[in-house]
Design a protein around this motif. Structure first.
Motif, PDB file in Angstrom:
ATOM      1  N   CYS A  36       0.842  -1.200   0.000  1.00 46.15           N
ATOM      2  CA  CYS A  36       0.000   0.000   0.000  1.00 46.15           C
ATOM      3  C   CYS A  36       0.872   1.243   0.000  1.00 46.15           C
ATOM      4  O   CYS A  36       0.600   2.207  -0.713  1.00 46.15           O
ATOM      5  CB  CYS A  36      -0.913   0.012   1.221  1.00 46.15           C
ATOM      6  N   MET A  39       2.261   1.877  -3.378  1.00 45.79           N
ATOM      7  CA  MET A  39       1.268   2.407  -4.308  1.00 45.79           C
ATOM      8  C   MET A  39       0.909   3.856  -4.013  1.00 45.79           C
ATOM      9  O   MET A  39       0.541   4.600  -4.914  1.00 45.79           O
ATOM     10  CB  MET A  39       0.010   1.542  -4.267  1.00 45.79           C
ATOM     11  N   THR A  40       1.003   4.257  -2.757  1.00 48.69           N
ATOM     12  CA  THR A  40       0.624   5.622  -2.387  1.00 48.69           C
ATOM     13  C   THR A  40       1.808   6.579  -2.329  1.00 48.69           C
ATOM     14  O   THR A  40       1.632   7.759  -2.054  1.00 48.69           O
ATOM     15  CB  THR A  40      -0.078   5.640  -1.013  1.00 48.69           C
ATOM     16  N   HIS A  53       4.298   5.139 -10.116  1.00 50.94           N
ATOM     17  CA  HIS A  53       3.045   4.557  -9.617  1.00 50.94           C
ATOM     18  C   HIS A  53       2.548   3.406 -10.498  1.00 50.94           C
ATOM     19  O   HIS A  53       2.118   2.367  -9.993  1.00 50.94           O
ATOM     20  CB  HIS A  53       1.973   5.644  -9.508  1.00 50.94           C
ATOM     21  N   THR A  57       2.084  -0.548  -9.393  1.00 51.69           N
ATOM     22  CA  THR A  57       0.796  -1.219  -9.534  1.00 51.69           C
ATOM     23  C   THR A  57       0.915  -2.484 -10.378  1.00 51.69           C
ATOM     24  O   THR A  57       0.260  -3.491 -10.106  1.00 51.69           O
ATOM     25  CB  THR A  57      -0.238  -0.249 -10.148  1.00 51.69           C
ATOM     26  N   LEU A  72      -5.883  -5.023  -2.096  1.00 48.12           N
ATOM     27  CA  LEU A  72      -6.312  -3.850  -2.872  1.00 48.12           C
ATOM     28  C   LEU A  72      -7.351  -3.043  -2.102  1.00 48.12           C
ATOM     29  O   LEU A  72      -7.286  -1.812  -2.068  1.00 48.12           O
ATOM     30  CB  LEU A  72      -6.875  -4.282  -4.219  1.00 48.12           C
ATOM     31  N   CYS A  75      -5.576  -1.218   0.697  1.00 51.26           N
ATOM     32  CA  CYS A  75      -4.781  -0.092   0.202  1.00 51.26           C
ATOM     33  C   CYS A  75      -5.655   1.097  -0.181  1.00 51.26           C
ATOM     34  O   CYS A  75      -5.203   2.236  -0.102  1.00 51.26           O
ATOM     35  CB  CYS A  75      -3.946  -0.512  -0.998  1.00 51.26           C
ATOM     36  N   ASN A  76      -6.871   0.840  -0.610  1.00 52.09           N
ATOM     37  CA  ASN A  76      -7.768   1.920  -1.020  1.00 52.09           C
ATOM     38  C   ASN A  76      -8.628   2.457   0.117  1.00 52.09           C
ATOM     39  O   ASN A  76      -9.448   3.331  -0.101  1.00 52.09           O
ATOM     40  CB  ASN A  76      -8.652   1.461  -2.181  1.00 52.09           C
TER      41      ASN A  76
END
Length: 98
Positions: A36, A39-40, A53, A57, A72, A75-76
């Motif tokens: 996470c 990705m961020t 990014h 991903t 996922l 992470c969101n």
């Protein structure tokens, strides 16, 4: 994730090295929250250049593995813990000796 640095930060590196993929599989199994932060952008503080990014991903696919759907969703969400836990300013208490 350190073996993945060149792949994640340099667009001229076409495939992730084997050590990167082996480490990624371990992270997916043992510490998916780390993905996470990749990705961020949270990993950028540990790397010499920012992580791309899209590369981050696509890393699981490039390594021939699958990122679990739970990861996922995690992470969101807004519930991703910080990459480094906050430190407390309170001194540690030591037991008094008689």
């Amino acid at each position: 994730m350190m073996p993945c640095t060149d792949y994640l930060t340099n667009m001229t590196v076409l495939t992730p090295p084997g050590q990167c993929c082996d480490g990624l599989k371990t992270i997916i199994r043992d510490a998916p929250i780390c993905l996470c932060h990749g990705m961020t952008g949270g990993l950028n503080q540990f790397l010499p250049k920012p992580v791309d990014h899209l590369r981050m991903t696509a890393l699981p696919l490039a390594c021939g593995t699958v990122l679990p759907i739970q990861t996922l969703f995690m992470c969101n969400s807004n519930q991703v813990p910080p990459i480094m836990p906050p430190t407390t300013a309170e001194p540690l208490m030591t037991p008094a000796t008689p």
